[in-house]
Structures are given as C-alpha cells and as structure tokens.
Scaffold this motif. Structure first.
Motif, PDB file in Angstrom:
ATOM      1  N   ILE A   1      78.596  32.936 -68.904  1.00 24.04           N
ATOM      2  CA  ILE A   1      79.082  31.647 -69.379  1.00 24.04           C
ATOM      3  C   ILE A   1      78.536  31.392 -70.775  1.00 24.04           C
ATOM      4  CG2 ILE A   1      79.064  29.157 -68.992  1.00 24.04           C
ATOM      5  CD1 ILE A   1      80.582  30.366 -66.826  1.00 24.04           C
ATOM      6  N   LEU A   2      79.433  31.128 -71.742  1.00 27.23           N
ATOM      7  CA  LEU A   2      79.030  30.853 -73.121  1.00 27.23           C
ATOM      8  C   LEU A   2      79.687  29.559 -73.592  1.00 27.23           C
ATOM      9  CD1 LEU A   2      79.647  34.451 -74.556  1.00 27.23           C
ATOM     10  CD2 LEU A   2      77.439  33.502 -73.851  1.00 27.23           C
ATOM     11  N   GLY A   3      79.060  28.891 -74.559  1.00 28.54           N
ATOM     12  CA  GLY A   3      79.672  27.683 -75.097  1.00 28.54           C
ATOM     13  C   GLY A   3      78.665  26.756 -75.737  1.00 28.54           C
ATOM     14  N   ARG A   4      79.159  25.626 -76.195  1.00 27.77           N
ATOM     15  CA  ARG A   4      78.334  24.652 -76.875  1.00 27.77           C
ATOM     16  C   ARG A   4      77.663  23.708 -75.882  1.00 27.77           C
ATOM     17  NH1 ARG A   4      79.671  24.215 -82.399  1.00 27.77           N
ATOM     18  NH2 ARG A   4      78.931  22.064 -82.449  1.00 27.77           N
TER      19      ARG A   4
ATOM     20  N   THR B   1      73.761  30.717 -69.686  1.00 24.79           N
ATOM     21  CA  THR B   1      73.050  30.983 -70.936  1.00 24.79           C
ATOM     22  C   THR B   1      72.794  29.693 -71.718  1.00 24.79           C
ATOM     23  OG1 THR B   1      75.077  31.270 -72.249  1.00 24.79           O
ATOM     24  CG2 THR B   1      74.229  33.221 -71.104  1.00 24.79           C
ATOM     25  N   PRO B   2      71.799  29.703 -72.606  1.00 25.01           N
ATOM     26  CA  PRO B   2      71.601  28.550 -73.494  1.00 25.01           C
ATOM     27  C   PRO B   2      72.822  28.392 -74.407  1.00 25.01           C
ATOM     28  CG  PRO B   2      69.693  30.010 -73.528  1.00 25.01           C
ATOM     29  CD  PRO B   2      70.780  30.746 -72.820  1.00 25.01           C
ATOM     30  N   SER B   3      73.089  27.174 -74.781  1.00 26.61           N
ATOM     31  CA  SER B   3      74.236  26.900 -75.644  1.00 26.61           C
ATOM     32  C   SER B   3      73.973  27.366 -77.067  1.00 26.61           C
ATOM     33  CB  SER B   3      74.546  25.407 -75.650  1.00 26.61           C
ATOM     34  OG  SER B   3      73.422  24.692 -76.143  1.00 26.61           O
ATOM     35  N   TYR B   4      75.062  27.543 -77.795  1.00 26.88           N
ATOM     36  CA  TYR B   4      74.960  27.754 -79.243  1.00 26.88           C
ATOM     37  C   TYR B   4      76.073  26.944 -79.908  1.00 26.88           C
ATOM     38  CZ  TYR B   4      75.362  29.515 -83.895  1.00 26.88           C
ATOM     39  OH  TYR B   4      75.438  29.561 -85.261  1.00 26.88           O
ATOM     40  N   PRO B   5      75.711  26.079 -80.908  1.00 26.41           N
ATOM     41  CA  PRO B   5      74.372  25.724 -81.377  1.00 26.41           C
ATOM     42  C   PRO B   5      73.554  25.037 -80.279  1.00 26.41           C
ATOM     43  CG  PRO B   5      76.053  25.037 -82.953  1.00 26.41           C
ATOM     44  CD  PRO B   5      76.761  25.393 -81.685  1.00 26.41           C
TER      45      PRO B   5
END
Length: 221
Positions: free
Chosen positions: A13-16, A75-79
């Motif tokens: 899982i990826l995202g802001r 996962t931790p968000s980015y930014p």
C-alpha cells in the motif's frame, strides 16, 4: 503458494498522508491489523505486514476453487509529516526486499481519495516515488485504489460519472496503469461481500498480468 489448492497474493500500500492507506489495508485483510485514525500528522511511521486468513469464493484454477491468502505491506506515507523522502524510501525498499524477495510482489496499490481532486504537482511527486521503488516496469505492477468512494456516491456520482468528470491528471494516471483501478467504499469496506468484490478485481489485474511478480532487491544491491 502453500499447496495446489491455495494461493497467496502479495500487495503493498502506497500513498499520501490521510488517504486511507492503512484503512484500505485492513479492508483487504478483513481485520484490523493496521492503526488507522484521524490525525493532524502522519499516523504510519514504519512498514508493517498483515496476513489474512484463508478466503474462499474469490478465484479458481482448472475448475477448482482456490483458497486465497492476502499479504499486505502497509507503509509510511510520502510526503510524510516527520520522515524525509530518503527515510521513507529506505524503509519501503527494505521491507519489500525482506517480505517479498522470494515470492515477489503482485501489485503496488496507490491509494488516492475519490473525494479530493488529484493535482498535477501531487501526482508528479507520487509517480516519481513509485518509479524509484519499482523501476521501469512500475506501470505493470501498479493499480489505483480510490478510497472514500462512498462520499463520491453521496454527491451523486456513479463510477462512470465520476471518471467522466475526473481531472486530466487522474485520467492520465489511470491510462498509464492500463486502467487498473478499484473504488473502495469506506463505509462498507470491511463487509465480507464488499471485500470479495475488491479482491476479485485485484485478482483480475493479477491474472491479466499473467501472474507475473516484481522481485524487490535490497537497496544496497
């Protein structure tokens, strides 16, 4: 693959921040493995793997029903509100290599909010991050998960009407990932039937990709 009647799919899982990444991961697992709540700062600060129980009624092989197991890497968000891009990137790369180096990653799920417009600058940063993680084949292994679809529905948008009115930035993104997208209703996502619908769509993406996997490498390699 645990046995001939069981299949495991690996997802990241990826995202802001505050897009609903961890909540989406819980929906896919059918449990509450990941911390998810409203916060003025980024909630997730480290990668965490969740594993589902056996799920039936989702997919078949050679006419026989397969039991499906789902593994989700949150996962931790980015930014991120407290971690640098380098810190997030290193954490995600290391976790991908640790958990999925042998079996491979089936799909990276980019989580976006259906109730907020996707702006060009935001999209550029996110795509750059995913490309750095997955390399030149990122389009084949990325699908878009549109959360808060219930809010779009409350505003009178069907999925078709929503996409018809969507920004060119979002439409370009969906086109680049071969229209691999799923709408997730946050009010119903933990319900068994709603979860089954989402998992079937993800399995269709994996099947269309001929069950290929992305094999992560340690960042120092």
């Amino acid at each position: 693959m645990a046995d001939s009647n069981e299949m495991t799919i690996n997802l990241v899982i990826l995202g802001r921040t505050q897009t609903g990444k961890s909540a989406a991961g819980n929906s896919l697992l059918g449990s509450y493995d990941f911390d998810s709540h409203l916060s003025p700062s980024s909630v997730t600060t480290r990668c965490s793997l969740g594993r589902s129980c056996r799920v039936l009624g989702i997919t078949r092989r050679n006419g026989c029903e397969l039991a499906l197991r789902v593994q989700v890497l949150d996962t931790p968000s980015y930014p991120h509100s407290s971690l640098s891009k380098e810190q997030v990137s290193h954490a995600v790369r290391s976790a991908l290599a640790h958990h999925f180096r042998e079996e491979g990653l089936h799909l990276a799920l980019l989580v976006l909010r259906a109730d907020l417009p996707l702006c060009p600058d935001e999209n550029d940063h996110t795509m750059e991050f995913i490309q750095e993680l997955l390399g030149p084949t990122w389009k084949a292994f990325t699908a878009v998960l549109l959360t808060h679809a219930d809010k779009a529905e409350e505003a009178g948008f069907s999925e078709e009407a929503y996409l018809h009115s969507a920004s060119s930035t979002l439409l370009s993104l969906l086109n680049s990932v071969q229209h691999k997208y799923v709408f997730l209703d946050n009010q119903k996502s933990i319900i068994k039937e709603e979860r089954a619908i989402v998992l079937r769509k993800l399995m269709n993406f994996i099947r269309q990709n001929n069950y290929q996997v992305f094999l992560p490498k340690h960042s120092e390699e």
